[in-house]
Design a protein around this motif. Structure first.
Motif, PDB file in Angstrom:
ATOM      1  N   GLU A   1      14.610  52.455  -1.491  1.00  0.00           N
ATOM      2  CA  GLU A   1      14.712  52.745  -2.957  1.00  0.00           C
ATOM      3  C   GLU A   1      16.055  53.245  -3.447  1.00  0.00           C
ATOM      4  OE1 GLU A   1      14.366  53.151  -6.568  1.00  0.00           O
ATOM      5  OE2 GLU A   1      12.290  52.638  -5.941  1.00  0.00           O
TER       6      GLU A   1
ATOM      7  N   VAL B   1      11.362  53.854   3.314  1.00  0.00           N
ATOM      8  CA  VAL B   1      11.315  53.414   2.055  1.00  0.00           C
ATOM      9  C   VAL B   1      12.848  53.235   1.750  1.00  0.00           C
ATOM     10  CG1 VAL B   1      11.060  54.815  -0.247  1.00  0.00           C
ATOM     11  CG2 VAL B   1       9.700  55.566   1.941  1.00  0.00           C
TER      12      VAL B   1
ATOM     13  N   GLY C   1      14.338  57.356   4.608  1.00  0.00           N
ATOM     14  CA  GLY C   1      14.717  56.670   3.069  1.00  0.00           C
ATOM     15  C   GLY C   1      16.009  55.854   3.199  1.00  0.00           C
TER      16      GLY C   1
ATOM     17  N   LEU D   1       9.505  60.380  -0.398  1.00  0.00           N
ATOM     18  CA  LEU D   1       9.558  60.932   0.887  1.00  0.00           C
ATOM     19  C   LEU D   1       8.675  62.182   1.142  1.00  0.00           C
ATOM     20  CD1 LEU D   1      13.349  60.027   1.917  1.00  0.00           C
ATOM     21  CD2 LEU D   1      11.281  58.739   2.359  1.00  0.00           C
TER      22      LEU D   1
ATOM     23  N   ARG E   1      13.135  58.617  -4.690  1.00  0.00           N
ATOM     24  CA  ARG E   1      13.224  58.360  -3.353  1.00  0.00           C
ATOM     25  C   ARG E   1      13.131  59.965  -2.485  1.00  0.00           C
ATOM     26  NH1 ARG E   1      18.117  56.117  -1.619  1.00  0.00           N
ATOM     27  NH2 ARG E   1      18.708  58.124  -1.162  1.00  0.00           N
ATOM     28  N   ASP E   2      13.797  60.838  -2.694  1.00  0.00           N
ATOM     29  CA  ASP E   2      14.142  61.871  -2.403  1.00  0.00           C
ATOM     30  C   ASP E   2      13.123  63.058  -2.769  1.00  0.00           C
ATOM     31  OD1 ASP E   2      15.777  60.749  -0.582  1.00  0.00           O
ATOM     32  OD2 ASP E   2      17.532  61.443  -1.427  1.00  0.00           O
TER      33      ASP E   2
ATOM     34  N   HIS F   1      13.547  64.897   5.994  1.00  0.00           N
ATOM     35  CA  HIS F   1      11.875  64.477   5.517  1.00  0.00           C
ATOM     36  C   HIS F   1      11.195  64.072   6.473  1.00  0.00           C
ATOM     37  CE1 HIS F   1      13.736  64.081   1.453  1.00  0.00           C
ATOM     38  NE2 HIS F   1      14.799  63.563   1.806  1.00  0.00           N
TER      39      HIS F   1
END
Length: 264
Positions: free
Chosen positions: A28, A26, A51, A39, A34-35, A10
């Motif tokens: 989460e 992040v 993340g 991100l 998140r992914d 990321h």
């Protein structure tokens, strides 16, 4: 991310990250959110993002990495985001942004009382989030330089007589001080138009900024990008955006309407 290392998938193009070194962590536990949204969305708007899904992972990441902003979900498994906010605020001046499914006014007030700088309810618009994070960092850096909150006339959010590119082109600042976050292709196009200093730029030149193979690039993609950029700026700033069509040639950003500023 249990080993505390940054997720290199990321981090994006290293050259792009070097030009705008704002680093966001992040927290989460929703992996898909998140992914697949947060991100990559942050990377697309010029941030370096890492993340994690638990507070313990966040703390380990922060031991070995420097971050400018922490984006925190309230409902994580091992420690709620408000407790994390309180701990982070006690030991640093990092920007703290809460992301929560709650729509309750009391939750927002509680988060700000614990030390959060901003509070967003899910689902969040990634462009609004990116613009807000850029704006937050500009304020934090201005306060750090002066040791106090600057009055509006002296802050980096000051009203300008022209449109300005900031944070190495990742943000467009309107004359009234509205921050508009730019995506990778929007940034490429705006930087090329501004470099022309008011002269028309041919479509082929703008396409060359977006693709290594101009002959394999559908020109309608450029038209759609310009259309969406104009609409986004109009909706967010409510100001006249001087990105004009040069009939039979390409596009022009009206001379004298913009200046480039290197900040942060």
């Amino acid at each position: 991310m249990a080993d505390g290392r940054m997720d290199m998938n990321h981090l994006g193009d290293p050259r792009r990250l070097h030009s705008c070194p704002l680093r966001v962590v992040v927290l989460e536990d929703d992996v898909l959110l998140r992914d697949r949204l947060l991100l990559p969305g942050l990377v697309d708007h010029g941030f370096e993002a890492a993340g994690c899904g638990k507070a313990a992972e966040l703390y380990r990441l922060m031991l070995t990495n420097r971050f400018d902003i922490a984006l925190l979900d309230i409902g994580v498994p091992d420690e709620d985001g408000l407790t994390v906010t309180r701990h982070l605020r006690a030991m640093s001046s990092i920007g703290i942004v809460i992301l929560s499914a709650s729509q309750q006014r009391d939750d927002r007030i509680h988060a700000m009382t614990e030390g959060a700088d901003m509070f967003f309810s899910k689902p969040v618009d990634i462009e609004v989030l990116a613009a807000s994070l850029h704006s937050l960092m500009r304020r934090i850096r201005a306060e750090a330089q002066c040791g106090k909150v600057l009055p509006p006339s002296l802050s980096s959010n000051r009203v300008s007589s022209s449109w300005c590119l900031e944070t190495d082109g990742w943000c467009l600042l309107s004359p009234c001080g509205v921050v508009i976050a730019l995506s990778v292709p929007e940034r490429c196009v705006m930087r090329r138009l501004i470099a022309a200093q008011g002269a028309p730029v041919r479509r082929e030149c703008l396409i060359a900024e977006l693709s290594s193979d101009v002959y394999d690039f559908d020109p309608h993609r450029l038209e759609m990008l310009i259309y969406r950029l104009r609409r986004k700026v109009a909706e967010q700033s409510r100001e006249t955006f001087p990105l004009l069509t040069a009939r039979g040639m390409g596009y022009v950003f009206a001379r004298g309407a913009v200046e480039a500023r290197a900040t942060g």
